[in-house]
Write a protein that holds these residues in place. Sequence first.
Motif, PDB file in Angstrom:
ATOM      1  N   UNK A 110       0.960  -1.120   0.135  1.00 24.13           N
ATOM      2  CA  UNK A 110      -0.093  -0.059   0.039  1.00 24.13           C
ATOM      3  C   UNK A 110       0.999   1.270   0.021  1.00 24.13           C
ATOM      4  N   UNK A 111       0.473   2.326  -0.746  1.00 22.17           N
ATOM      5  CA  UNK A 111       1.055   3.541  -0.705  1.00 22.17           C
ATOM      6  C   UNK A 111       0.818   4.097   0.685  1.00 22.17           C
ATOM      7  N   UNK A 112       1.530   5.160   1.020  1.00 29.36           N
ATOM      8  CA  UNK A 112       1.482   5.743   2.390  1.00 29.36           C
ATOM      9  C   UNK A 112       0.110   6.341   2.656  1.00 29.36           C
ATOM     10  N   UNK A 113      -0.655   6.859   1.455  1.00 29.00           N
ATOM     11  CA  UNK A 113      -1.830   7.546   1.634  1.00 29.00           C
ATOM     12  C   UNK A 113      -2.896   6.506   1.957  1.00 29.00           C
ATOM     13  N   UNK A 114      -2.572   5.125   1.343  1.00 32.16           N
ATOM     14  CA  UNK A 114      -3.449   4.094   1.398  1.00 32.16           C
ATOM     15  C   UNK A 114      -3.478   3.380   2.893  1.00 32.16           C
ATOM     16  N   UNK A 115      -2.434   3.646   3.686  1.00 28.78           N
ATOM     17  CA  UNK A 115      -2.310   2.728   4.887  1.00 28.78           C
ATOM     18  C   UNK A 115      -3.216   3.232   6.161  1.00 28.78           C
ATOM     19  N   UNK A 116      -3.708   2.664   6.837  1.00 31.57           N
ATOM     20  CA  UNK A 116      -4.306   2.802   8.426  1.00 31.57           C
ATOM     21  C   UNK A 116      -5.801   3.451   7.787  1.00 31.57           C
ATOM     22  N   UNK A 117      -6.213   2.772   6.569  1.00 32.16           N
ATOM     23  CA  UNK A 117      -7.598   3.363   6.075  1.00 32.16           C
ATOM     24  C   UNK A 117      -8.765   1.891   6.167  1.00 32.16           C
ATOM     25  N   UNK A 118      -8.221   0.949   6.651  1.00 32.14           N
ATOM     26  CA  UNK A 118      -8.979  -0.435   6.392  1.00 32.14           C
ATOM     27  C   UNK A 118      -9.248  -0.728   4.787  1.00 32.14           C
ATOM     28  N   UNK A 119      -8.288  -0.361   4.102  1.00 29.91           N
ATOM     29  CA  UNK A 119      -8.403  -0.403   2.535  1.00 29.91           C
ATOM     30  C   UNK A 119      -8.502  -2.022   2.075  1.00 29.91           C
ATOM     31  N   UNK A 120      -7.969  -2.986   2.827  1.00 30.27           N
ATOM     32  CA  UNK A 120      -8.231  -4.294   2.466  1.00 30.27           C
ATOM     33  C   UNK A 120      -9.673  -4.798   2.363  1.00 30.27           C
ATOM     34  N   UNK A 121     -10.371  -4.382   3.428  1.00 35.92           N
ATOM     35  CA  UNK A 121     -11.680  -4.719   3.424  1.00 35.92           C
ATOM     36  C   UNK A 121     -12.430  -4.018   2.238  1.00 35.92           C
ATOM     37  N   UNK A 122     -12.109  -2.905   1.901  1.00 36.08           N
ATOM     38  CA  UNK A 122     -12.987  -2.128   0.842  1.00 36.08           C
ATOM     39  C   UNK A 122     -12.615  -3.128  -0.336  1.00 36.08           C
ATOM     40  N   UNK A 123     -11.149  -3.283  -0.708  1.00 35.17           N
ATOM     41  CA  UNK A 123     -10.827  -4.002  -2.152  1.00 35.17           C
ATOM     42  C   UNK A 123     -11.579  -5.366  -2.191  1.00 35.17           C
ATOM     43  N   UNK A 124     -11.553  -6.115  -0.758  1.00 37.29           N
ATOM     44  CA  UNK A 124     -12.314  -7.244  -1.092  1.00 37.29           C
ATOM     45  C   UNK A 124     -13.722  -7.164  -1.282  1.00 37.29           C
TER      46      UNK A 124
END
Length: 358
Positions: A110-124
């Motif tokens: 993940x790029x720095x701006x993508x981290x600590x955003x719970x992004x994996x849940x959204x991508x799934x």
Amino acid sequence: RGAMHAFEDLSPRDVKEALPGAGATGAVKVGLWMRTAQMVTLVLSVAACSWGTIFWRRLRDLPKSTERPDVLFNAEELRNLSHLVLVAGHAVILADSLEHVVQKESDWYLEPYQRHQDLPQALVSHIKSGVELTAADPEALLIFSGGQTRAAAGPRDEGWSYYRLAEHFSWWGHGGTSGTSSQVAQSALRGARLEGLEGLGGLGGRGSVPVPQRTVTEDFALDSFQNLLFSFCRFKELVGHYPQRVTVISFGFKKRRFAQLHRSALRFPASRFSFVGIQPPPGSRFDLARAEKGELQNSLQLFESDPYGCHSQVLMEKRRARNPFQRTAPYLLSCPEIKDLLEWCGPGIFRGNLPWKN
């Protein structure tokens, strides 16, 4: 002796025979020791058999994601497909094991701006929605689009990462013959908010080629415009013609970028284009306000003045940085019908002939 007696038991028949001179007490002790040793050996043997049985059962019951499909991919079976379902990639998976891929950010690059955003849940949730919509429409081809965009992640594709994840989750129950109802497909992930499903009329429940055999990757796109354009070509490579309908799945705040700017740049009819916007659940750490601000400043305003991403220094630099392995897309060869569009840089909208105009 003869060969038949090669393995004859030659152990002493009597403790006194084994230990000459041993008294009665010593003989008893040795006898008890030998019986204890036999019991320990028996217990260990039984335990080994039990552990072996448990291990075999667990190995047999591993998730079906490790199994290969019974039906091999056959492009000849896809000739009647007409609907492109596109899931645009946003990240690359680094982990070999996907057991914790939904929760662990470290499993992704993940790029720095993508981290600590719970992004994996959204991508799934994006991937799951793509699988469900494809299962609901027997005429749909699902494409996970995204190239080798991260130098630090090595030559790993975004599209292939998404495919691995769908396979890991056994296609959420859609690995067999497609036939689920559109109501199930449109429910998507619990807690997610979907936009644009009202435009997906006509989804049927007929049997068809299984979803895994109607899913491919597009491995060269470097930004959202190329996600869409290159997926048109990938569809044509597999099916033999360009899609009649298109559904894009991404974050809800990217609707204007895909449904208006990119679609208009390709002059694809709005009546045959749908956008499914999936926002992260309200309880996640995803900063939607910051994402919407970044979308306006770093994408919308730039693509409005440069629809094909050929003149803006920011857009051009993004593509350069996202192609660290110096790959060249093959679509000028496989899609000669839109060669002029693939080479068009604007700044005006392309006005040449397009195969999906009518």
